[in-house]
Design an enzyme around this catalytic site. Structure first.
Site: not given
Ligand code: PLP
Length: 476
Positions: A194, A268, A65
């Site tokens: 998270h 993640e 994402k």
């Molecule tokens: C389920 C999930 N995993 C991983 C991430 C990525 O995390 P980061 O932005 O801290 O790298 C997000 C970000 O929204 C998320 O919703």
């Protein structure tokens, strides 16, 4: 990946170039007006190496994402990361480059039914949940899925909190959901959390990992084979930001609560991998002086650049990002109060409310670092201003590392970073389609001779070709 267009390939830089010099070359080519990115794959490789050294037990599942560029996905797949997908389309994107479905976690705790069906059809069976409803859906649509319970543990300080939307209470809700899964004969394999994106509270990882341990024990007592701990995201990605503090907490908590080597520990990271790899260059196309009516002095200057909050700078609205413009030209020392605005007709389209910059002219460039996370996937061409094109570069070492690691192949690369083979030009249709440049290319080759051969000197005419007729300055 289909590599139809030369300008979608990764440009192997000659030894005298780096990402900064490429930005300068493009900006000063005399044919570039639109905003553009330079993505440095070497930066992503360095991040991966750092992760492996600092958190060796934790397998990264890149959060697509954050930046869903196919090149980024392919590079990370070649380096050996797995992937966190939030939707059917993200799953398909990752699968399209040849990633095995077993290397994907469907980490969206609230999934539309058709997306669960799709995951089942393509063999992505690892997925998160945090509610009764999701369990009933999975029971109906994909009863053999391997489920990961997402619990809530919020960092005291984070750029974007996520706990308000996802994650069940680890004490009151999680045991109940685990018992419900047991009664439905579903398969829970692990726990995830998270702490919030852009976490500035490393100790929160300790608390979350210790809570996960308690739930591992409960799961085992309920008859589940608990084998996966997912540490989510929250890792810093900007230039100079350190992974060390989080790594220290994570490693020590894993040693204390999960000493058994057979528990698969994953995370993640999204921002971590891509934020600093992308630098955005924007062009000042207009400006307006704000005059003090009492004495006629200039109080502040409004600069208008060709990317804004409807484009890349959506990160200001959605990702709570603070951006810092840096002039590309060596400007004078005298700083003036100013604001920086995007190109659309909306008053909301402000990039920097108030800062100090040297006097800028029309055609000058403002550079923004750390623009790789949560920018391009959200950007729109509102008001007809195109989303900036990305020029992707790599140094020779990085190229040698990646060129034979699937899904990367030699065809992903083109040798050289001259303005000609970077495919510069005015994108008249906003799509970057400029036919006259299609003839200009350098063939892909693995020969060292050719890597160093392409040292065509770069034009330094600045923006004078695009703005030859503008005499800027105060009209008295
Ligand atoms: C389920 C999930 N995993 C991983 C991430 C990525 O995390 P980061 O932005 O801290 O790298 C997000 C970000 O929204 C998320 O919703």
């Amino acid at each position: 990946m289909q590599l139809g267009k030369l300008d979608e390939r990764i440009h192997v830089m000659d030894a005298s170039s780096n990402a900064c010099s490429v930005i300068k070359d493009i900006a000063e080519s005399g044919v570039q007006e639109e905003a553009f990115y330079v993505c440095d794959i070497g930066d992503i490789i360095s991040k991966h190496k750092e992760w492996k050294i600092k958190m060796p037990r934790v397998q990264p599942y890149y959060a697509v994402k954050c930046n869903d560029s196919l090149t980024v996905i392919e590079v990370l797949a070649a380096l050996g990361t797995c992937f966190d997908c939030a939707s059917k389309a993200e799953i398909d994107r990752v699968l399209s480059v040849g990633v095995d479905p077993s290397h994907i976690i469907f980490a969206n705790p609230a999934k539309p039914a058709s997306h669960i069906r799709h995951a089942a059809a393509v063999g992505v069976d690892l997925m998160t949940f945090d509610s009764d409803c999701e369990l009933y859906k999975v029971k109906t649509l994909f009863p053999t899925a391997k489920l990961v319970l997402r619990i809530r543990y919020d960092a005291a300080v984070a750029q974007c909190q996520l706990g308000n939307k996802f994650g069940c209470d680890p004490d009151s809700d999680a045991p109940r959901l685990m018992k419900l899964a047991q009664s439905l004969d579903l398969d829970i394999v692990g726990i995830s959390f998270h702490v919030g994106s852009g976490c500035d509270d490393p100790p929160v990882f300790y608390k979350a990992i210790s809570a996960a341990r308690r739930l591992f024990d409960l799961g085992s007592a309920l008859g589940f084979s608990m084998s996966l701990l997912d540490l989510g995201g929250g890792y810093p990605g900007n230039k100079g930001a350190q992974l060390d503090k989080i790594a220290e907490v994570v490693n020590s908590a894993l040693g204390e609560f999960f000493p058994e080597p057979d528990v698969h520990i994953i995370a993640e990271p999204g921002r971590y991998y891509v934020a600093s790899a992308y630098t955005l260059a924007t062009n000042v196309h207009s400006k307006r002086d704000l005059i003090n009516p009492r004495d006629g002095s200039i109080t502040s200057v409004m600069y208008y650049v060709n990317d804004g909050v409807y484009g890349s700078f959506n990160c200001i609205l959605y990702d709570h990002m603070k951006v810092t413009p840096v002039p590309l030209k060596d400007a004078g020392l005298e700083m003036r109060p100013c604001s920086v605005w995007g190109p659309t007709c909306d008053g909301l389209d402000q990039i920097v409310e108030s800062t100090l910059l040297p006097e800028l002219d029309i055609g000058d460039w403002l550079i923004f670092d750390n623009m790789g996370a949560y920018t391009l996937p959200v950007a729109s061409p509102f008001n007809g201003f195109p989303v900036p094109k990305v020029h992707t570069v790599i140094d020779v070492q990085g190229w040698l590392l990646l060129k034979d690691r699937l899904p990367m192949t030699e065809n992903h690369f083109v040798i050289g970073n001259t303005p000609a083979n970077l495919h510069l030009g005015l994108s008249i249709d906003g799509q970057g389609n400029i036919d006259e440049w299609d003839e200009v290319h350098t063939p892909v080759s693995s020969s060292d001779d050719e890597i160093v051969e392409d040292h065509t000197s770069h034009s330094t005419v600045g923006s004078s070709i695009i703005y030859p007729f503008l005499q800027m300055g105060q009209v008295n």
